[in-house]
Design a protein around this motif. Structure first.
Motif, PDB file in Angstrom:
ATOM      1  N   LEU A 254       8.825  -3.346 -12.849  1.00 16.16           N
ATOM      2  CA  LEU A 254      10.095  -3.945 -12.098  1.00 16.16           C
ATOM      3  C   LEU A 254       9.582  -4.467 -10.732  1.00 16.16           C
ATOM      4  CD1 LEU A 254      12.179  -0.687 -11.369  1.00 16.16           C
ATOM      5  CD2 LEU A 254      12.434  -2.583 -13.087  1.00 16.16           C
ATOM      6  N   PRO A 255      10.219  -6.024 -10.178  1.00 21.28           N
ATOM      7  CA  PRO A 255       9.718  -6.274  -9.050  1.00 21.28           C
ATOM      8  C   PRO A 255      10.069  -5.416  -8.017  1.00 21.28           C
ATOM      9  CG  PRO A 255      11.298  -8.227 -10.593  1.00 21.28           C
ATOM     10  CD  PRO A 255      11.521  -6.515 -11.086  1.00 21.28           C
ATOM     11  N   LEU A 256       9.339  -6.152  -6.516  1.00 18.39           N
ATOM     12  CA  LEU A 256       9.344  -5.345  -6.005  1.00 18.39           C
ATOM     13  C   LEU A 256       9.208  -4.137  -5.580  1.00 18.39           C
ATOM     14  CD1 LEU A 256      13.424  -6.814  -4.581  1.00 18.39           C
ATOM     15  CD2 LEU A 256      10.937  -7.713  -4.346  1.00 18.39           C
ATOM     16  N   ARG A 257       8.571  -3.767  -6.450  1.00 21.90           N
ATOM     17  CA  ARG A 257       7.974  -2.350  -6.727  1.00 21.90           C
ATOM     18  C   ARG A 257       6.437  -2.563  -7.038  1.00 21.90           C
ATOM     19  NH1 ARG A 257      11.875   1.246  -8.675  1.00 21.90           N
ATOM     20  NH2 ARG A 257      14.414  -0.154  -7.531  1.00 21.90           N
ATOM     21  N   GLY A 258       5.536  -3.688  -6.721  1.00 28.22           N
ATOM     22  CA  GLY A 258       4.614  -3.833  -6.585  1.00 28.22           C
ATOM     23  C   GLY A 258       3.898  -3.245  -5.573  1.00 28.22           C
ATOM     24  N   VAL A 259       2.532  -2.772  -6.337  1.00 28.42           N
ATOM     25  CA  VAL A 259       1.008  -2.026  -5.390  1.00 28.42           C
ATOM     26  C   VAL A 259       0.031  -2.467  -5.768  1.00 28.42           C
ATOM     27  CG1 VAL A 259       2.584  -0.032  -6.592  1.00 28.42           C
ATOM     28  CG2 VAL A 259       0.584  -0.345  -7.954  1.00 28.42           C
ATOM     29  N   MET A 260      -0.463  -3.625  -6.725  1.00 32.66           N
ATOM     30  CA  MET A 260      -1.686  -3.879  -6.678  1.00 32.66           C
ATOM     31  C   MET A 260      -1.760  -5.157  -5.383  1.00 32.66           C
ATOM     32  SD  MET A 260      -2.795  -2.159  -9.002  1.00 32.66           S
ATOM     33  CE  MET A 260      -4.507  -3.077  -8.471  1.00 32.66           C
ATOM     34  N   VAL A 261      -2.803  -5.325  -4.438  1.00 36.86           N
ATOM     35  CA  VAL A 261      -3.548  -6.465  -3.625  1.00 36.86           C
ATOM     36  C   VAL A 261      -3.341  -7.627  -4.117  1.00 36.86           C
ATOM     37  CG1 VAL A 261      -5.947  -5.751  -3.295  1.00 36.86           C
ATOM     38  CG2 VAL A 261      -4.288  -6.696  -1.683  1.00 36.86           C
ATOM     39  N   ASP A 262      -3.520  -7.680  -5.479  1.00 37.39           N
ATOM     40  CA  ASP A 262      -3.934  -8.949  -5.627  1.00 37.39           C
ATOM     41  C   ASP A 262      -2.735  -9.513  -7.179  1.00 37.39           C
ATOM     42  OD1 ASP A 262      -4.396  -6.964  -8.230  1.00 37.39           O
ATOM     43  OD2 ASP A 262      -6.238  -7.540  -8.653  1.00 37.39           O
ATOM     44  N   GLY A 263      -1.586  -9.034  -6.562  1.00 38.76           N
ATOM     45  CA  GLY A 263      -0.488  -9.274  -7.518  1.00 38.76           C
ATOM     46  C   GLY A 263      -0.344  -8.355  -8.845  1.00 38.76           C
ATOM     47  N   SER A 264      -1.714  -8.321  -9.451  1.00 38.52           N
ATOM     48  CA  SER A 264      -1.751  -8.161 -11.241  1.00 38.52           C
ATOM     49  C   SER A 264      -0.810  -6.968 -11.230  1.00 38.52           C
ATOM     50  CB  SER A 264      -3.320  -8.047 -11.247  1.00 38.52           C
ATOM     51  OG  SER A 264      -3.791  -6.312 -10.695  1.00 38.52           O
ATOM     52  N   ASN A 265       0.301  -6.728 -10.748  1.00 34.98           N
ATOM     53  CA  ASN A 265       0.899  -5.325 -11.084  1.00 34.98           C
ATOM     54  C   ASN A 265       1.495  -5.662 -12.332  1.00 34.98           C
ATOM     55  OD1 ASN A 265       1.310  -4.329  -8.709  1.00 34.98           O
ATOM     56  ND2 ASN A 265       2.019  -6.317  -8.029  1.00 34.98           N
ATOM     57  N   PHE A 266       2.188  -6.369 -12.871  1.00 36.98           N
ATOM     58  CA  PHE A 266       3.059  -6.171 -14.643  1.00 36.98           C
ATOM     59  C   PHE A 266       1.509  -7.172 -15.809  1.00 36.98           C
ATOM     60  CE2 PHE A 266       5.942  -8.514 -11.544  1.00 36.98           C
ATOM     61  CZ  PHE A 266       6.166  -7.486 -11.631  1.00 36.98           C
ATOM     62  N   THR A 267       0.116  -7.124 -15.279  1.00 38.38           N
ATOM     63  CA  THR A 267      -0.771  -7.018 -16.629  1.00 38.38           C
ATOM     64  C   THR A 267      -0.847  -6.374 -16.713  1.00 38.38           C
ATOM     65  OG1 THR A 267      -1.985  -7.774 -14.597  1.00 38.38           O
ATOM     66  CG2 THR A 267      -1.021  -9.308 -15.084  1.00 38.38           C
ATOM     67  N   VAL A 268      -1.280  -5.399 -16.168  1.00 40.31           N
ATOM     68  CA  VAL A 268      -1.710  -4.066 -16.591  1.00 40.31           C
ATOM     69  C   VAL A 268      -1.243  -3.238 -17.952  1.00 40.31           C
ATOM     70  CG1 VAL A 268      -2.062  -1.410 -16.414  1.00 40.31           C
ATOM     71  CG2 VAL A 268      -2.144  -2.591 -14.295  1.00 40.31           C
TER      72      VAL A 268
ATOM     73  N   PHE B 260       0.653  -0.983  -0.119  1.00 37.58           N
ATOM     74  CA  PHE B 260      -0.111  -0.313  -0.017  1.00 37.58           C
ATOM     75  C   PHE B 260       0.558   1.767  -0.155  1.00 37.58           C
ATOM     76  CE2 PHE B 260      -2.247   3.294   2.205  1.00 37.58           C
ATOM     77  CZ  PHE B 260      -3.137   3.580   1.624  1.00 37.58           C
ATOM     78  N   GLY B 261       2.177   0.982  -0.045  1.00 39.60           N
ATOM     79  CA  GLY B 261       3.307   1.904   0.858  1.00 39.60           C
ATOM     80  C   GLY B 261       3.071   2.584  -0.564  1.00 39.60           C
ATOM     81  N   LEU B 262       3.379   1.894  -1.316  1.00 38.82           N
ATOM     82  CA  LEU B 262       4.105   1.764  -2.835  1.00 38.82           C
ATOM     83  C   LEU B 262       3.080   2.462  -3.156  1.00 38.82           C
ATOM     84  CD1 LEU B 262       6.839  -1.014  -3.426  1.00 38.82           C
ATOM     85  CD2 LEU B 262       6.949   1.003  -3.035  1.00 38.82           C
ATOM     86  N   TRP B 263       1.582   1.886  -3.321  1.00 35.84           N
ATOM     87  CA  TRP B 263       0.745   2.276  -4.393  1.00 35.84           C
ATOM     88  C   TRP B 263       0.413   3.943  -3.867  1.00 35.84           C
ATOM     89  CZ3 TRP B 263      -3.834   4.430  -3.956  1.00 35.84           C
ATOM     90  CH2 TRP B 263      -4.941   4.154  -4.255  1.00 35.84           C
ATOM     91  N   PHE B 264       0.323   3.727  -2.821  1.00 33.16           N
ATOM     92  CA  PHE B 264      -0.178   5.262  -2.223  1.00 33.16           C
ATOM     93  C   PHE B 264       1.513   6.499  -2.386  1.00 33.16           C
ATOM     94  CE2 PHE B 264       0.815   9.376   0.462  1.00 33.16           C
ATOM     95  CZ  PHE B 264       0.421   9.866   0.684  1.00 33.16           C
ATOM     96  N   LYS B 265       2.520   6.180  -2.732  1.00 32.29           N
ATOM     97  CA  LYS B 265       3.491   6.915  -3.667  1.00 32.29           C
ATOM     98  C   LYS B 265       3.365   7.465  -5.080  1.00 32.29           C
ATOM     99  CE  LYS B 265       7.414   5.865  -0.191  1.00 32.29           C
ATOM    100  NZ  LYS B 265       8.304   5.350   0.373  1.00 32.29           N
ATOM    101  N   THR B 266       2.263   6.152  -5.492  1.00 36.40           N
ATOM    102  CA  THR B 266       2.296   5.903  -7.237  1.00 36.40           C
ATOM    103  C   THR B 266       1.012   7.452  -7.108  1.00 36.40           C
ATOM    104  OG1 THR B 266       3.003   3.684  -7.251  1.00 36.40           O
ATOM    105  CG2 THR B 266       2.103   4.727  -9.405  1.00 36.40           C
TER     106      THR B 266
END
Length: 565
Positions: A546-560, A437-443
């Motif tokens: 980038l790995p370790l920069r994920g923001v999505m709670v369901d892990g769908s970071n790379f599917t956007v 959530f911290g990375l999501w908020f920064k984004t």
């Protein structure tokens, strides 16, 4: 705030360079704290934050498992030890000088009696010892700011530390103590004056040693770093029980990642302004800021848990706080959110927001009672939000948000730390909530700032990373850390990098055969982007690539879908 599992420390391999200088500062806190004497707060950092050269050398050390298990390798970032010392009461308060001045004032300027205040009374003083591995911390400071802001001498080659490097480490050490103090306030809820250079004594003792000298207790030169001085509170309460100390240690590890820490820190500032300095204007303003932060960031947390992307939320964010409070909260977690009502939201509007507006726009000086009310009503508002989240229907939908806002203790006090909550906490497939959530908020924050001043990302000065995704051949990504954006890049065969491609391929190949092969990893290439690197796509938010920069709670970071921001 929630205490989250960080994996078994027994599985970690702690990497250490025996020749690395360890700089240790000793800071007197502005007021004593009740953490038991000799309590140690160690900080371990994952080795992936350091450049490839360090990892390559480190994995050759005895007892280290090698690159196939690189996810297990950690380094020491810092170590804090709490000391308590008795000092003279009169001297610590400045009463000795006042007493002598009073005698002169009574008897005239020619009075020469040597009488002084009794010196048989003691005051408590807390000193925090901060040990910093020099190379690790200077490297992190360079990565955090820029290659030009921190002296780049490699202290691993035997060179002595320069004054500039000691100064950089001094600032890091202050930051470590401030995080501990912030965590102490979060758990104890009392006013805590954060350490700063401006409130320190004029000279700060420090030593420079390596690990062998520390283990052998070798006598080394005690040095002095020039700073500034102040006088502060002196009374320390009884030692905290172990459970509270453990909670402080856990909270201190999450200060930097958790956006919710900001409202608690603003609450601390409101308390300090009122109870340390009697500044009611600042106190009311900080209490109002704390309320607005907890309202906005709680709403953002709910949207995050609804699987909304930061791009979507930033594009549809209501500009009016009043509209966000009355509309967005009520439709999600229910309850009365009427600004004109008699409940917690109505009291916040009248006793906090309205008084703050009078201060900011009219220079109004609130009374102490008004400042006390602003702090108390803001805390009532937080309690109201927690109560709403803990209700059965809301807790089932927003479990993660409830845990992040009130933690285990908050749910247990309400009788709502249910088996379902515990199962989700222990689910190994869940991402680390605070960090994610911290990375999501920064984004989200960067995207909102784009409305006023759009970011312009550039290859020049960007970091270069090799990225491994399960089942895919490694790709190269440039990341502009100043904007938080990343882009895929193509590197022609004739372009030389800071690390050989054969070495990168070898590391990825070994990782793909290890037990953690389903986890994506990235490797930082020393030297960053070099001439000849070509953009192979559009700049996007870094979490997409980038790995370790994920923001999505369901892990769908790379599917956007890829696309320029």
């Amino acid at each position: 705030m929630v205490s989250e599992p960080e994996g078994s420390e027994g599985d970690r391999v702690l990497l250490a360079d025996p020749d690395e200088p360890i700089v240790t500062f000793f800071f007197k806190l502005p007021e004593p704290i009740s953490i038991p004497e000799y309590t140690v707060f160690p900080e371990q950092l994952h080795a992936s934050i350091l450049p490839l050269g360090w990892l390559e050398k480190g994995t050759e050390m005895e007892g280290v498992p090698g690159r196939r298990d690189m996810t297990k390798i950690w380094v020491t970032g810092s170590s804090l030890i709490v000391h308590h010392v008795k000092v003279g009461l009169a001297a610590s308060l400045g009463l000795d000088a006042v007493f002598k001045a009073a005698l002169v004032g009574i008897n005239g300027p020619d009075y020469r009696d040597s009488a002084s205040m009794p010196d048989d009374l003691d005051a408590d003083c807390t000193v925090v010892e901060v040990a910093l591995p020099a190379w690790v911390n200077l490297t992190l400071e360079q990565a955090r700011w820029s290659r030009n802001d921190v002296p780049s001498t490699d202290v691993r080659d035997g060179n002595g530390l320069s004054g500039e490097q000691i100064g950089a480490l001094f600032n890091v050490a202050i930051g470590k103590v401030r995080s501990l103090q912030m965590a102490y306030h979060i758990i104890e809820n009392g006013p805590v004056t954060l350490l700063a250079e401006e409130v320190l004594p004029p000279l700060i003792p420090y030593v420079v040693r390596n690990s062998a000298q520390i283990e052998e207790k070798e006598a080394v030169e005690l040095r002095l770093y020039e700073a500034r001085r102040s006088f502060n509170a002196i009374t320390r309460q009884r030692d905290l029980p172990d459970g509270r100390v453990e909670a402080i240690a856990s909270a201190s590890r999450q200060i930097g990642d958790n956006p919710l820490a900001a409202y608690l820190d603003l609450d601390r500032e409101a308390l300090v302004a009122l109870r340390r300095y009697g500044n009611t204007r600042v106190s009311v303003t900080m209490a109002a800021a704390s309320a607005e932060v907890v309202l906005d960031r709680t709403l953002l947390m709910l949207l995050w848990e609804e699987r909304r992307t930061p791009e979507d939320v930033a594009a549809n964010w209501r500009d009016s706080l009043k509209r966000r409070v009355e509309k967005d909260f009520s439709e999600r977690i229910g309850g009365s959110w009427d600004h004109s009502g008699t409940g917690p939201v109505g009291r916040w509007a009248r006793k906090v927001s309205n008084v703050r507006n009078r201060v900011v726009h009219g220079g109004y000086l609130p009374s102490r009672d008004e400042a006390d009310d602003a702090i108390a009503v803001t805390r009532e508002l937080v309690t109201f939000i927690c109560d709403r989240l803990a209700s059965e229907g809301n807790l089932n939908k927003y479990t993660r948000s409830a845990m992040l806002l009130m933690g285990n203790d908050g749910l247990e006090k309400r009788g709502r730390h249910t088996n379902a909550v515990k199962r989700l906490q222990g689910d190994p497939n869940e991402p680390p909530w605070t960090k994610t959530f911290g990375l999501w908020f920064k984004t989200f924050s960067r995207l909102r700032s784009d409305l006023l001043a759009p970011r312009v990302s550039r290859l020049e000065g960007s970091d270069l990373l090799a990225v491994y995704m399960p089942g895919e051949w490694p790709t190269y990504v440039a990341c502009d850390t100043s904007t938080g954006q990343a882009v895929k890049v193509h590197i022609p065969d004739d372009v030389e990098l800071g690390a050989s491609r054969e070495l990168v391929d070898q590391i990825f190949s070994e990782h793909s055969q290890g037990e953690n092969r389903q986890n994506p990893i990235s490797i930082s290439i020393s030297g960053g982007v070099v001439d000849g690197v070509q953009i192979a796509g559009g700049w996007v938010e870094e979490y997409r690539l980038l790995p370790l920069r994920g923001v999505m709670v369901d892990g769908s970071n790379f599917t956007v879908e890829d696309g320029a921001c």
